[in-house]
Design a protein around this motif. Structure first.
Motif, PDB file in Angstrom:
ATOM      1  N   GLU A 123      23.901  36.932  43.631  1.00  0.00           N
ATOM      2  CA  GLU A 123      23.220  37.568  44.558  1.00  0.00           C
ATOM      3  C   GLU A 123      22.944  36.892  45.843  1.00  0.00           C
ATOM      4  O   GLU A 123      23.044  37.555  46.827  1.00  0.00           O
ATOM      5  CB  GLU A 123      21.808  37.889  43.938  1.00  0.00           C
ATOM      6  CG  GLU A 123      20.925  38.725  45.072  1.00  0.00           C
ATOM      7  CD  GLU A 123      19.639  39.232  44.387  1.00  0.00           C
ATOM      8  OE1 GLU A 123      18.796  39.884  44.983  1.00  0.00           O
ATOM      9  OE2 GLU A 123      19.444  38.972  42.983  1.00  0.00           O
ATOM     10  N   ALA A 126      25.071  38.500  48.587  1.00  0.00           N
ATOM     11  CA  ALA A 126      24.911  39.917  48.714  1.00  0.00           C
ATOM     12  C   ALA A 126      24.623  40.417  50.175  1.00  0.00           C
ATOM     13  O   ALA A 126      24.849  41.420  50.508  1.00  0.00           O
ATOM     14  CB  ALA A 126      23.545  40.499  47.870  1.00  0.00           C
ATOM     15  N   VAL A 137      29.986  41.669  44.465  1.00  0.00           N
ATOM     16  CA  VAL A 137      28.768  41.425  44.391  1.00  0.00           C
ATOM     17  C   VAL A 137      28.132  42.648  43.612  1.00  0.00           C
ATOM     18  O   VAL A 137      27.459  42.531  42.610  1.00  0.00           O
ATOM     19  CB  VAL A 137      27.791  40.657  45.508  1.00  0.00           C
ATOM     20  CG1 VAL A 137      26.540  40.923  45.336  1.00  0.00           C
ATOM     21  CG2 VAL A 137      28.126  39.628  45.960  1.00  0.00           C
ATOM     22  N   LEU A 141      26.376  42.315  40.024  1.00  0.00           N
ATOM     23  CA  LEU A 141      25.188  41.924  40.207  1.00  0.00           C
ATOM     24  C   LEU A 141      24.176  42.723  38.923  1.00  0.00           C
ATOM     25  O   LEU A 141      24.665  43.830  38.761  1.00  0.00           O
ATOM     26  CB  LEU A 141      24.493  42.509  41.626  1.00  0.00           C
ATOM     27  CG  LEU A 141      23.326  42.009  42.048  1.00  0.00           C
ATOM     28  CD1 LEU A 141      23.422  40.607  42.419  1.00  0.00           C
ATOM     29  CD2 LEU A 141      22.822  42.831  43.436  1.00  0.00           C
ATOM     30  N   ARG A 145      18.987  44.363  39.988  1.00  0.00           N
ATOM     31  CA  ARG A 145      18.953  43.989  41.449  1.00  0.00           C
ATOM     32  C   ARG A 145      19.898  44.751  42.407  1.00  0.00           C
ATOM     33  O   ARG A 145      19.923  44.408  43.525  1.00  0.00           O
ATOM     34  CB  ARG A 145      19.222  42.231  41.561  1.00  0.00           C
ATOM     35  CG  ARG A 145      18.703  41.368  40.310  1.00  0.00           C
ATOM     36  CD  ARG A 145      17.469  41.284  41.000  1.00  0.00           C
ATOM     37  NE  ARG A 145      17.276  40.835  42.245  1.00  0.00           N
ATOM     38  CZ  ARG A 145      16.153  41.017  43.298  1.00  0.00           C
ATOM     39  NH1 ARG A 145      15.064  41.629  42.654  1.00  0.00           N
ATOM     40  NH2 ARG A 145      16.092  40.291  44.375  1.00  0.00           N
ATOM     41  N   ARG A 148      18.757  46.404  46.236  1.00  0.00           N
ATOM     42  CA  ARG A 148      18.881  45.695  47.541  1.00  0.00           C
ATOM     43  C   ARG A 148      20.015  46.015  48.207  1.00  0.00           C
ATOM     44  O   ARG A 148      19.952  45.686  49.547  1.00  0.00           O
ATOM     45  CB  ARG A 148      18.858  44.271  47.225  1.00  0.00           C
ATOM     46  CG  ARG A 148      19.742  43.525  46.693  1.00  0.00           C
ATOM     47  CD  ARG A 148      19.971  42.053  46.866  1.00  0.00           C
ATOM     48  NE  ARG A 148      19.825  41.585  48.359  1.00  0.00           N
ATOM     49  CZ  ARG A 148      19.896  40.271  48.637  1.00  0.00           C
ATOM     50  NH1 ARG A 148      19.439  39.380  47.876  1.00  0.00           N
ATOM     51  NH2 ARG A 148      19.743  40.038  50.046  1.00  0.00           N
TER      52      ARG A 148
END
Length: 246
Positions: A123, A126, A137, A141, A145, A148
């Motif tokens: 992360e 990111a 990513v 991920l 998460r 985001r």
């Protein structure tokens, strides 16, 4: 184009041992060559000698040697000025030592880091400035998460997010500005959650819905302005309608 001149063995420190033992050959297996393939063959035959070239002035020799050196020597190369050397490090370093390369100026180094870091640690990349790094990513991920990255500036990253989001959360991307993202949403979203997608301005989104919605939800597409959408919806509605005995 003429072949490059052969290295001068008289100036090579290996002339009295490796050359006489047949473990190097000018023009084929040679560490002093300017040909990467010849250098690679040299270290393949003499891997223990890679340590001696970790600090060589030639970037290509350092990069090839980095494929063979020990882990402690690899760590000493973390600040190497050449990105080709650091790319080898990103591939070979133990995972616990990769964090320092997460901010490397070279995109390919950071891509490799994004591929190798454990999902719970990826992360940190990111918000990388390069979309390709963020793409990796988004692929790795943890699902919880991914939220985001719903507003990532690159549409292909958001397509990846839409491909992995839980079905119950796909509605968050229903109004994405890019049709490619909405197409992915239309492919996956629960049939009872399509809402305004049947009036999406992009015909490809509506076509995806026409191809997969159950018969009782096709009504909004039966008179669609696009002939392909309309024909697909009508054909599927007809196939799904109950038949009556004559």
């Amino acid at each position: 184009m003429s072949a490059p001149p052969l290295p001068n063995c008289a100036e090579c420190p290996h002339r009295r041992d490796l050359l006489t033992q047949g473990r190097c050959t000018p023009g084929d297996v040679c560490v002093r060559s300017m040909n990467g393939r010849e250098i690679e063959r040299f270290f393949r035959v003499n891997p223990a000698l890679a340590e001696d070239c970790a600090g060589d002035d030639c970037w290509e020799r350092r990069a090839i040697a980095a494929r063979y050196v020990s882990q402690p020597t690899l760590l000493a190369l973390l600040r190497d000025p050449d990105e080709t050397v650091r790319r080898v490090l990103a591939y070979r370093l133990p995972v616990e030592a990769l964090d320092v390369l997460a901010t490397d100026p070279d995109r390919e180094v950071r891509v490799m880091v994004a591929q190798r870091l454990p999902p719970e640690r990826v992360e940190r990349l990111a918000t990388d400035p390069d979309y390709l790094v963020r793409q990796y990513v988004a692929r790795r991920l943890p699902i919880g998460r991914l939220f985001r990255m719903l507003r990532d500036p690159d549409s292909q990253v958001r397509v990846t997010v839409a491909d992995r989001l839980p079905l119950e959360s796909l509605g968050l991307l229903r109004n994405d500005p890019e049709p490619e993202v909405r197409i992915k949403v239309a492919e996956r979203i629960g049939c009872e959650e399509v809402n305004g997608l049947t009036q999406d301005p992009d015909w490809r989104v509506r076509l995806r819905l026409a191809q997969r919605l159950p018969g009782h939800l096709l009504a909004a597409l039966l008179d669609d302005s696009d002939p392909d959408v309309r024909a697909t919806a009508q054909a599927r509605a007809a196939a799904n309608s109950p038949t009556t005995d004559r």
